[in-house]
Write a protein that holds these residues in place. Structure first.
Motif, short mmCIF file in Angstrom:
data_model
loop_
_atom_site.label_atom_id
_atom_site.label_comp_id
_atom_site.label_asym_id
_atom_site.label_seq_id
_atom_site.Cartn_x
_atom_site.Cartn_y
_atom_site.Cartn_z
N PHE A 223 0.81 -1.00 -0.14
CA PHE A 223 -0.08 -0.09 0.00
C PHE A 223 0.93 1.32 0.00
CE2 PHE A 223 -3.37 -2.65 2.22
CZ PHE A 223 -3.88 -2.83 1.16
N GLY A 226 2.41 1.54 -3.13
CA GLY A 226 1.51 2.25 -4.28
C GLY A 226 1.28 3.68 -4.11
N LYS A 227 1.34 4.03 -2.85
CA LYS A 227 1.12 5.45 -2.56
C LYS A 227 2.20 6.27 -3.13
CE LYS A 227 -0.43 8.56 1.00
NZ LYS A 227 -0.52 8.87 2.33
N ARG A 229 3.98 5.62 -5.73
CA ARG A 229 3.70 5.25 -7.07
C ARG A 229 2.78 6.28 -7.71
NH1 ARG A 229 1.14 3.47 -11.34
NH2 ARG A 229 2.46 2.32 -13.13
N HIS A 230 2.01 6.51 -6.78
CA HIS A 230 0.72 7.60 -7.24
C HIS A 230 1.22 8.96 -7.20
CE1 HIS A 230 -2.94 9.90 -6.66
NE2 HIS A 230 -3.42 9.01 -7.43
N ILE A 255 6.74 -3.63 -5.50
CA ILE A 255 5.10 -3.80 -5.34
C ILE A 255 4.77 -5.02 -5.60
CG2 ILE A 255 2.64 -3.41 -5.98
CD1 ILE A 255 3.72 -0.40 -6.43
N TYR A 297 -6.73 -4.75 -6.30
CA TYR A 297 -5.77 -3.64 -5.91
C TYR A 297 -4.55 -3.08 -6.91
CZ TYR A 297 -2.34 -0.51 -3.53
OH TYR A 297 -1.62 0.58 -3.43
N LEU A 301 -4.62 0.51 -9.01
CA LEU A 301 -3.15 1.12 -8.86
C LEU A 301 -2.59 1.31 -10.44
CD1 LEU A 301 -0.91 2.38 -7.34
CD2 LEU A 301 0.08 -0.13 -7.31
N HIS A 302 -2.80 0.48 -11.19
CA HIS A 302 -2.02 0.52 -12.42
C HIS A 302 -2.95 0.84 -13.64
CE1 HIS A 302 1.83 -1.11 -11.17
NE2 HIS A 302 1.21 -2.21 -10.54
N GLY A 307 -4.73 4.38 -5.69
CA GLY A 307 -3.44 4.21 -5.03
C GLY A 307 -3.09 5.39 -3.94
N PRO A 310 -4.94 4.29 0.15
CA PRO A 310 -5.34 2.87 0.23
C PRO A 310 -6.53 2.58 1.28
CG PRO A 310 -3.03 3.40 0.61
CD PRO A 310 -3.60 4.64 0.31
#
Length: 340
Positions: A223, A226-227, A229-230, A255, A297, A301-302, A307, A310
């Motif tokens: 998570f 992912g954050k 990355r966002h 990830i 998830y 995200l992708h 993301g 979360p």
């Protein structure tokens, strides 16, 4: 002969005359009523100021993030080896303690980062950065939270609360500098969730399951990465120095690695905690749910560019909520059958 009325008007500007300019807008550490006084603008009525500061103080502790404590600490309730007396009360108290501790951390973090937050397009609206809550008020508020947390830890039903002390130390170091160190920034945050799980086990008096802790730690890494990355794809790396140590491709690899570790270690925990003859049922039944939840998830995200929040994904995405409920019914029924 021409009169003055026939003469053309001189519209040129006299360079010797000063041109009035609007004063620059500055945001200080004063609360809003002090800023109104300093700028000569009429202050808000007292009741409105009190309501504004009250809303700011509530926003400062980020109640929207409190479900994180509910999602992690009660993992001790899934222990299948028998629930000791006081399990529910102890676990609920652990939730309260970590809610107070995390609220204190949010206040300290916003105090440290108020100057940087003012330059961020979104974080500049936070209570301290925007001036809604003054620095002295925030310091007093943090001191009050620390006092309440100390009293709750010393005089509550939970006697073993070292995970909270470690959590506070880690997050103080995080706010003071570790947040700017790549990799350490995400590992410290993930460690905070593992400490929540440990506190839940200690508060409930249940045995600590190592595979569950590894699963919680790796899931939180998923998570948090992912954050990050966002944040990189939306705002670049300028607002968070630690992002300069990442790339989108590097984060994608991390990830994927942590997602695989999460699913495997959770299934290993089921093998350790669910008694016979329902072990195979719990593992085989959980596998599609675990894989689908992780795949959902990653899709958000992708594919959909999510993301950033979360907690919101876990609580508001319909597919994730339905999957979690069905999965909980399966595990709850399996554990209930194991006890009886």
């Amino acid at each position: 002969m021409t009169t003055s009325a026939d003469q053309p008007l001189d519209t040129s500007l006299d360079a010797s005359l000063p041109i009035p300019m609007d004063p620059p807008v500055q945001v200080s550490d004063q609360p809003l009523d002090d800023q109104h006084f300093a700028t000569g603008l009429p202050a808000d009525p007292p009741r409105r100021r009190i309501r504004s500061v009250s809303r700011g103080l509530l926003s400062l502790v980020r109640p929207g993030q409190w479900p994180k404590n509910l999602l992690v600490v009660p993992l001790a309730l899934f222990d299948a080896q028998g629930a000791p007396r006081g399990l529910l009360a102890g676990t609920a108290w652990a939730v309260v303690l970590f809610t107070l501790a995390s609220s204190l951390v949010y206040v300290l973090n916003d105090l440290y980062d108020r100057h940087r937050d003012r330059l961020h397009p979104t974080k500049r609206h936070r209570p301290i950065a925007s001036g809604q809550v003054g620095v002295p008020t925030a310091v007093a508020y943090g001191a009050l939270l620390a006092l309440v947390l100390t009293g709750a830890a010393l005089y509550g039903p939970v006697t073993d609360w070292w995970p909270i002390a470690v959590y506070l130390c880690l997050n103080t170091a995080y706010s003071r500098g570790l947040k700017h160190v790549p990799l350490l920034d995400v590992f410290v945050v993930a460690a905070g969730f593992a400490l929540r799980a440990i506190q839940g086990y200690l508060a409930g008096g249940t045995a600590i399951h190592s595979w569950m802790l590894v699963s919680v730690f790796s899931l939180c890494l998923v998570f948090i990465l992912g954050k990050r990355r966002h944040e990189m794809t939306v705002g670049g790396v300028s607002h968070r120095p630690a992002l300069r140590g990442y790339s989108v491709q590097f984060l994608d690899h991390l990830i994927a690695l942590c997602a695989g570790v999460t699913v495997i270690t959770f299934l290993l925990n089921l093998q350790e905690s669910v008694g016979a003859p329902y072990t195979d049922l719990a593992i085989l039944g959980s596998t599609p749910f675990a894989l689908f939840a992780m795949a959902r998830y990653l899709q958000l995200l992708h594919v959909q560019g999510g993301g950033g929040e979360p907690t919101r994904i876990l609580l508001r995405d319909r597919a994730m909520v339905v999957t979690s409920l069905l999965w909980a019914l399966l595990l709850g029924g399996t554990l209930l059958a194991t006890h009886h």
